[in-house]
Scaffold this active site. Structure first.
Site, PDB file in Angstrom:
ATOM      1  N   LYS A   1      -5.853   2.397   7.232  1.00 19.18           N
ATOM      2  CA  LYS A   1      -6.949   1.627   7.815  1.00 19.18           C
ATOM      3  C   LYS A   1      -6.588   0.147   7.787  1.00 19.18           C
ATOM      4  O   LYS A   1      -5.779  -0.266   6.946  1.00 19.18           O
ATOM      5  CB  LYS A   1      -8.263   1.909   7.062  1.00 19.18           C
ATOM      6  CG  LYS A   1      -8.253   1.456   5.581  1.00 19.18           C
ATOM      7  CD  LYS A   1      -8.604   0.000   5.440  1.00 19.18           C
ATOM      8  CE  LYS A   1      -8.148  -0.584   4.152  1.00 19.18           C
ATOM      9  NZ  LYS A   1      -8.152  -2.066   4.150  1.00 19.18           N
TER      10      LYS A   1
ATOM     11  N   ILE B   1       0.835  -1.207   0.000  1.00 17.59           N
ATOM     12  CA  ILE B   1       0.000   0.000   0.000  1.00 17.59           C
ATOM     13  C   ILE B   1       0.867   1.253   0.000  1.00 17.59           C
ATOM     14  O   ILE B   1       0.528   2.270  -0.625  1.00 17.59           O
ATOM     15  CB  ILE B   1      -0.982   0.001   1.188  1.00 17.59           C
ATOM     16  CG1 ILE B   1      -2.065   1.071   1.010  1.00 17.59           C
ATOM     17  CG2 ILE B   1      -0.249   0.198   2.513  1.00 17.59           C
ATOM     18  CD1 ILE B   1      -2.962   0.848  -0.179  1.00 17.59           C
TER      19      ILE B   1
ATOM     20  N   ASP C   1     -10.259  -7.083   6.188  1.00 19.29           N
ATOM     21  CA  ASP C   1      -9.339  -5.991   5.877  1.00 19.29           C
ATOM     22  C   ASP C   1      -9.858  -5.195   4.682  1.00 19.29           C
ATOM     23  O   ASP C   1      -9.999  -3.974   4.773  1.00 19.29           O
ATOM     24  CB  ASP C   1      -7.935  -6.523   5.624  1.00 19.29           C
ATOM     25  CG  ASP C   1      -6.956  -5.417   5.256  1.00 19.29           C
ATOM     26  OD1 ASP C   1      -6.523  -4.690   6.153  1.00 19.29           O
ATOM     27  OD2 ASP C   1      -6.637  -5.284   4.059  1.00 19.29           O
TER      28      ASP C   1
ATOM     29  N   SER D   1      11.800   1.048   7.332  1.00 26.09           N
ATOM     30  CA  SER D   1      11.516  -0.306   6.879  1.00 26.09           C
ATOM     31  C   SER D   1      12.388  -1.281   7.644  1.00 26.09           C
ATOM     32  O   SER D   1      13.621  -1.197   7.590  1.00 26.09           O
ATOM     33  CB  SER D   1      11.778  -0.448   5.372  1.00 26.09           C
ATOM     34  OG  SER D   1      11.735  -1.808   4.977  1.00 26.09           O
TER      35      SER D   1
END
Length: 312
Positions: free
Chosen positions: A91, A14, A169, A36
């Site tokens: 989200k 994403i 999800d 990361s």
């Protein structure tokens, strides 16, 4: 006006598909670094393994966009707020409601902006549907949210682990639209969650909703993660006046009585960062959590059925 310095925390699909390219083209933001654990590089900005290393290197950083899985997000949000950073979160905002509520309270105490994003709400077709239902009322809504987990979460075992939500999800995107367009509160009446025998989260979910009016609208939703023919992200709606609406393509296209009235390319994340810029300028948070609460209620009251194992 000075640009907001921002870092992206969590470099997964994403982030790479949406957050990073949208930040790059928004003149209000300046991407200065990423975090990361795997050390994934992004352009010519530095990559840090931990958020603490980021804050040490950039003590004056304005904000972070948190894109890690919801189960591990609260600790990172807590750390960012304690360091005085504003925070945008993907989200679902957290794996539990109590952790989400704590993040909201902490942001308020710290005087920092917290933006819990629900990207599917940021579509013109969703806004028009909300306005129509506000005028005409609701007779029925049927949600069908079907997609391929192999396409959208390839090899990502975290979605099957506790706190990973499973098909809920993507399904929570549908609930974010539902809560945006209905002129009355809705509640979970009953739910059926089908869970692969070798996994912890559902692959198929059916939810029936209710309202405070026993004679109110009929509302239901079905989520499935094995749809290989293409995405089905739609809401079939009948207004109380008898008009038929079809909200399709994840909320980007609206059909009214057979006629397309709104059809725009998805600009959800562009709108999210425009909203974040406005929130940063005003110093206000946006922490609408109703979709998470509805999904949690489905897990609380839902019947669980074990189905055949899932393997990649």
């Amino acid at each position: 006006m000075a640009r907001h310095t921002i870092a992206v925390v969590g470099i997964g699909k994403i982030s790479q598909d949406q957050h990073l390219p949208v930040i790059a083209k928004n003149p209000a933001f300046d991407l200065v670094a990423v975090v990361s654990q795997r050390g994934v590089p992004v352009g010519d900005v530095p990559t840090f393994r931990t958020q603490a290393e980021l804050f040490e290197a950039f003590p004056d950083l304005d904000a972070v966009a948190n894109c890690v899985p919801p189960a591990v997000r609260p600790a990172l949000v807590h750390e960012a707020l304690a360091a005085g950073k504003h925070v945008l979160i993907e989200k679902p905002p957290a794996a539990t409601i109590s952790e989400f509520d704590d993040m909201v309270a902490q942001a308020d105490r710290a005087g920092r902006v917290l933006f819990a994003t629900w990207h599917s709400q940021f579509n013109a077709a969703v806004t028009r549907t909300r306005d129509i239902l506000g005028r005409e009322g609701v007779k029925s809504i049927r949600i069908d949210w079907r997609e391929s987990v192999r396409k959208w979460h390839p090899g990502q075992d975290w979605v099957w682990a506790p706190g990973g939500f499973g098909v809920c999800d993507p399904g929570i995107n549908a609930l974010s639209i539902l809560t945006a367009i209905t002129p009355m509160p809705v509640f979970v009446g009953k739910a059926v969650l089908r869970v692969p025998a070798n996994r912890q989260t559902p692959i198929d979910v059916e939810i029936t909703f209710k309202t405070n009016d026993p004679d109110g609208p009929t509302i239901s939703a079905g989520f499935n993660w094995l749809e290989e023919s293409g995405e089905i992200w739609s809401l079939a709606i009948e207004t109380a006046t008898g008009r038929k609406l079809q909200l399709e393509a994840g909320g980007t296209r609206l059909i009214e009585d057979g006629k397309v009235t709104v059809e725009e390319p998805s600009m959800e994340y562009e709108a999210i960062y425009e909203r974040f810029d406005a929130l940063l300028q005003s110093g206000q948070s946006d922490t609408h959590g109703t979709p998470l609460r509805l999904m949690a209620d489905a897990f609380l009251v839902g019947e669980r059925i074990s189905v055949e194992p899932f393997d990649w």
